[in-house]
Design a protein around this motif. Structure first.
Motif, PDB file in Angstrom:
ATOM      1  N   VAL A   5       0.847  -1.186   0.000  1.00 47.40           N
ATOM      2  CA  VAL A   5       0.000   0.000   0.000  1.00 47.40           C
ATOM      3  C   VAL A   5       0.882   1.235   0.000  1.00 47.40           C
ATOM      4  O   VAL A   5       1.616   1.488   0.956  1.00 47.40           O
ATOM      5  CB  VAL A   5      -0.944   0.016   1.207  1.00 47.40           C
ATOM      6  CG1 VAL A   5      -1.816   1.267   1.173  1.00 47.40           C
ATOM      7  CG2 VAL A   5      -1.799  -1.246   1.240  1.00 47.40           C
ATOM      8  N   GLU A   6       0.776   2.015  -1.076  1.00 47.48           N
ATOM      9  CA  GLU A   6       1.560   3.240  -1.201  1.00 47.48           C
ATOM     10  C   GLU A   6       0.804   4.422  -0.619  1.00 47.48           C
ATOM     11  O   GLU A   6      -0.431   4.439  -0.603  1.00 47.48           O
ATOM     12  CB  GLU A   6       1.870   3.550  -2.668  1.00 47.48           C
ATOM     13  CG  GLU A   6       2.557   2.456  -3.453  1.00 47.48           C
ATOM     14  CD  GLU A   6       1.591   1.561  -4.203  1.00 47.48           C
ATOM     15  OE1 GLU A   6       2.018   0.942  -5.196  1.00 47.48           O
ATOM     16  OE2 GLU A   6       0.413   1.488  -3.793  1.00 47.48           O
ATOM     17  N   SER A   7       1.569   5.400  -0.188  1.00 50.62           N
ATOM     18  CA  SER A   7       1.000   6.666   0.284  1.00 50.62           C
ATOM     19  C   SER A   7       2.048   7.750   0.137  1.00 50.62           C
ATOM     20  O   SER A   7       3.227   7.458  -0.097  1.00 50.62           O
ATOM     21  CB  SER A   7       0.537   6.554   1.736  1.00 50.62           C
ATOM     22  OG  SER A   7       1.629   6.259   2.583  1.00 50.62           O
ATOM     23  N   GLY A   8       1.608   8.998   0.280  1.00 51.87           N
ATOM     24  CA  GLY A   8       2.547  10.115   0.295  1.00 51.87           C
ATOM     25  C   GLY A   8       2.594  10.940  -0.976  1.00 51.87           C
ATOM     26  O   GLY A   8       3.319  11.938  -1.022  1.00 51.87           O
ATOM     27  N   ARG A  19       8.057  12.407   0.175  1.00 56.14           N
ATOM     28  CA  ARG A  19       8.475  11.077   0.580  1.00 56.14           C
ATOM     29  C   ARG A  19       7.313  10.113   0.397  1.00 56.14           C
ATOM     30  O   ARG A  19       6.251  10.282   1.016  1.00 56.14           O
ATOM     31  CB  ARG A  19       8.950  11.023   2.032  1.00 56.14           C
ATOM     32  CG  ARG A  19       9.582   9.671   2.368  1.00 56.14           C
ATOM     33  CD  ARG A  19      10.128   9.586   3.774  1.00 56.14           C
ATOM     34  NE  ARG A  19       9.096   9.311   4.749  1.00 56.14           N
ATOM     35  CZ  ARG A  19       9.325   8.751   5.939  1.00 56.14           C
ATOM     36  NH1 ARG A  19      10.569   8.389   6.273  1.00 56.14           N
ATOM     37  NH2 ARG A  19       8.333   8.552   6.791  1.00 56.14           N
ATOM     38  N   LEU A  20       7.520   9.134  -0.445  1.00 56.36           N
ATOM     39  CA  LEU A  20       6.522   8.090  -0.642  1.00 56.36           C
ATOM     40  C   LEU A  20       6.793   6.944   0.325  1.00 56.36           C
ATOM     41  O   LEU A  20       7.949   6.638   0.621  1.00 56.36           O
ATOM     42  CB  LEU A  20       6.569   7.561  -2.075  1.00 56.36           C
ATOM     43  CG  LEU A  20       6.392   8.583  -3.190  1.00 56.36           C
ATOM     44  CD1 LEU A  20       6.367   7.883  -4.546  1.00 56.36           C
ATOM     45  CD2 LEU A  20       5.162   9.425  -2.986  1.00 56.36           C
ATOM     46  N   SER A  21       5.711   6.332   0.785  1.00 58.57           N
ATOM     47  CA  SER A  21       5.822   5.189   1.689  1.00 58.57           C
ATOM     48  C   SER A  21       5.101   3.993   1.081  1.00 58.57           C
ATOM     49  O   SER A  21       4.106   4.153   0.380  1.00 58.57           O
ATOM     50  CB  SER A  21       5.191   5.516   3.047  1.00 58.57           C
ATOM     51  OG  SER A  21       5.845   6.594   3.657  1.00 58.57           O
ATOM     52  N   CYS A  22       5.604   2.810   1.392  1.00 56.44           N
ATOM     53  CA  CYS A  22       4.978   1.568   0.954  1.00 56.44           C
ATOM     54  C   CYS A  22       4.913   0.642   2.168  1.00 56.44           C
ATOM     55  O   CYS A  22       5.956   0.261   2.714  1.00 56.44           O
ATOM     56  CB  CYS A  22       5.776   0.919  -0.160  1.00 56.44           C
ATOM     57  SG  CYS A  22       5.206  -0.728  -0.631  1.00 56.44           S
ATOM     58  N   ALA A  23       3.709   0.301   2.566  1.00 53.16           N
ATOM     59  CA  ALA A  23       3.515  -0.629   3.672  1.00 53.16           C
ATOM     60  C   ALA A  23       3.356  -2.029   3.114  1.00 53.16           C
ATOM     61  O   ALA A  23       2.430  -2.291   2.337  1.00 53.16           O
ATOM     62  CB  ALA A  23       2.286  -0.227   4.477  1.00 53.16           C
ATOM     63  N   ALA A  24       4.265  -2.920   3.504  1.00 55.03           N
ATOM     64  CA  ALA A  24       4.269  -4.293   2.999  1.00 55.03           C
ATOM     65  C   ALA A  24       3.799  -5.245   4.089  1.00 55.03           C
ATOM     66  O   ALA A  24       4.301  -5.201   5.205  1.00 55.03           O
ATOM     67  CB  ALA A  24       5.668  -4.672   2.537  1.00 55.03           C
ATOM     68  N   SER A  25       2.858  -6.106   3.757  1.00 58.22           N
ATOM     69  CA  SER A  25       2.343  -7.049   4.743  1.00 58.22           C
ATOM     70  C   SER A  25       1.912  -8.342   4.085  1.00 58.22           C
ATOM     71  O   SER A  25       1.819  -8.426   2.859  1.00 58.22           O
ATOM     72  CB  SER A  25       1.152  -6.430   5.489  1.00 58.22           C
ATOM     73  OG  SER A  25       0.097  -6.163   4.583  1.00 58.22           O
ATOM     74  N   GLN A  82      12.369   8.752  -0.919  1.00 53.02           N
ATOM     75  CA  GLN A  82      12.540  10.187  -0.692  1.00 53.02           C
ATOM     76  C   GLN A  82      12.892  10.832  -2.019  1.00 53.02           C
ATOM     77  O   GLN A  82      13.887  10.460  -2.641  1.00 53.02           O
ATOM     78  CB  GLN A  82      13.649  10.433   0.328  1.00 53.02           C
ATOM     79  CG  GLN A  82      13.943  11.898   0.573  1.00 53.02           C
ATOM     80  CD  GLN A  82      12.789  12.616   1.255  1.00 53.02           C
ATOM     81  OE1 GLN A  82      12.182  12.101   2.174  1.00 53.02           O
ATOM     82  NE2 GLN A  82      12.487  13.824   0.774  1.00 53.02           N
ATOM     83  N   MET A  83      12.079  11.770  -2.436  1.00 52.79           N
ATOM     84  CA  MET A  83      12.269  12.420  -3.736  1.00 52.79           C
ATOM     85  C   MET A  83      12.541  13.897  -3.513  1.00 52.79           C
ATOM     86  O   MET A  83      11.681  14.616  -2.991  1.00 52.79           O
ATOM     87  CB  MET A  83      11.020  12.225  -4.603  1.00 52.79           C
ATOM     88  CG  MET A  83      10.611  10.769  -4.761  1.00 52.79           C
ATOM     89  SD  MET A  83       9.254  10.527  -5.914  1.00 52.79           S
ATOM     90  CE  MET A  83       7.944  11.401  -5.061  1.00 52.79           C
ATOM     91  N   ASN A  84      13.722  14.350  -3.892  1.00 50.23           N
ATOM     92  CA  ASN A  84      14.127  15.743  -3.747  1.00 50.23           C
ATOM     93  C   ASN A  84      14.317  16.377  -5.114  1.00 50.23           C
ATOM     94  O   ASN A  84      14.485  15.687  -6.120  1.00 50.23           O
ATOM     95  CB  ASN A  84      15.426  15.834  -2.951  1.00 50.23           C
ATOM     96  CG  ASN A  84      15.285  15.294  -1.546  1.00 50.23           C
ATOM     97  OD1 ASN A  84      14.223  15.383  -0.933  1.00 50.23           O
ATOM     98  ND2 ASN A  84      16.361  14.725  -1.033  1.00 50.23           N
ATOM     99  N   ILE A  85      14.320  17.699  -5.126  1.00 53.24           N
ATOM    100  CA  ILE A  85      14.513  18.475  -6.360  1.00 53.24           C
ATOM    101  C   ILE A  85      13.610  17.906  -7.455  1.00 53.24           C
ATOM    102  O   ILE A  85      14.057  17.578  -8.570  1.00 53.24           O
ATOM    103  CB  ILE A  85      15.993  18.459  -6.809  1.00 53.24           C
ATOM    104  CG1 ILE A  85      16.928  18.636  -5.611  1.00 53.24           C
ATOM    105  CG2 ILE A  85      16.229  19.581  -7.818  1.00 53.24           C
ATOM    106  CD1 ILE A  85      18.386  18.496  -5.953  1.00 53.24           C
ATOM    107  N   LEU A  86      12.339  17.809  -7.164  1.00 54.69           N
ATOM    108  CA  LEU A  86      11.402  17.224  -8.114  1.00 54.69           C
ATOM    109  C   LEU A  86      11.266  18.087  -9.359  1.00 54.69           C
ATOM    110  O   LEU A  86      11.355  19.332  -9.294  1.00 54.69           O
ATOM    111  CB  LEU A  86      10.041  17.028  -7.454  1.00 54.69           C
ATOM    112  CG  LEU A  86       9.960  15.799  -6.548  1.00 54.69           C
ATOM    113  CD1 LEU A  86       8.789  15.883  -5.582  1.00 54.69           C
ATOM    114  CD2 LEU A  86       9.853  14.536  -7.391  1.00 54.69           C
ATOM    115  N   LYS A  87      11.068  17.414 -10.473  1.00 53.93           N
ATOM    116  CA  LYS A  87      10.940  18.077 -11.774  1.00 53.93           C
ATOM    117  C   LYS A  87       9.585  17.722 -12.381  1.00 53.93           C
ATOM    118  O   LYS A  87       9.018  16.677 -12.060  1.00 53.93           O
ATOM    119  CB  LYS A  87      12.050  17.586 -12.708  1.00 53.93           C
ATOM    120  CG  LYS A  87      13.453  17.799 -12.181  1.00 53.93           C
ATOM    121  CD  LYS A  87      14.485  17.209 -13.123  1.00 53.93           C
ATOM    122  CE  LYS A  87      15.897  17.397 -12.588  1.00 53.93           C
ATOM    123  NZ  LYS A  87      16.900  16.830 -13.510  1.00 53.93           N
ATOM    124  N   PRO A  88       9.060  18.547 -13.271  1.00 52.84           N
ATOM    125  CA  PRO A  88       7.787  18.212 -13.913  1.00 52.84           C
ATOM    126  C   PRO A  88       7.803  16.842 -14.575  1.00 52.84           C
ATOM    127  O   PRO A  88       6.763  16.150 -14.583  1.00 52.84           O
ATOM    128  CB  PRO A  88       7.618  19.333 -14.937  1.00 52.84           C
ATOM    129  CG  PRO A  88       8.340  20.505 -14.335  1.00 52.84           C
ATOM    130  CD  PRO A  88       9.531  19.899 -13.649  1.00 52.84           C
TER     131      PRO A  88
END
Length: 118
Positions: A5-8, A19-25, A82-88
């Motif tokens: 399950v992704e979020s963020g 910052r995207l998160s992925c909950a693995a179960s 973690q995504m920094n300096i994002l671009k279009p």
């Protein structure tokens, strides 16, 4: 039953961070490789990064090296991007995925939308 399950995701401006998160179960992922993929409108899905669950070894798409960092919290069953300096051009739906070594990605999340405005 395996669940990723992704979020963020969200709408940000160029140069911002997310910052995207992925909950693995639902499975023991100790021998798995966890990946992040993305799919932009009208384009094929592409690999972004992966990390080995046990050893934490990482690999990145060239265009995100130095800007994105993949990590995992073994105890919590979480994988992060973690995504920094994002671009279009980073605008896409981002997916979390899991596979065993030497296998194709078998488990996928439903994705989270990232939109970067210029």
């Amino acid at each position: 039953q395996v669940q990723l399950v992704e979020s963020g995701g969200g709408l940000v401006q160029a140069g911002d961070s997310l910052r995207l998160s992925c909950a693995a179960s639902g499975h023991t992922f100790s021998n798995y490789i966890m990946g992040w993929f993305r799919q932009a409108p009208g384009k094929e899905r592409e690999f972004v990064a992966h990390i080995t669950w046990s050893g934490g070894n990482t690999y990145y798409l060239d265009s995100v090296k130095g800007r994105f960092t993949i990590s995992r919290d073994y105890a919590k069953g979480m994988v992060y991007l973690q995504m920094n300096i994002l671009k279009p051009e980073d605008t896409a739906v981002y997916y979390c995925a899991a596979r065993e070594r030497f296998e194709e990605y078998k488990y996928w999340g439903l994705g989270t939308q990232v939109t970067v405005s210029s």
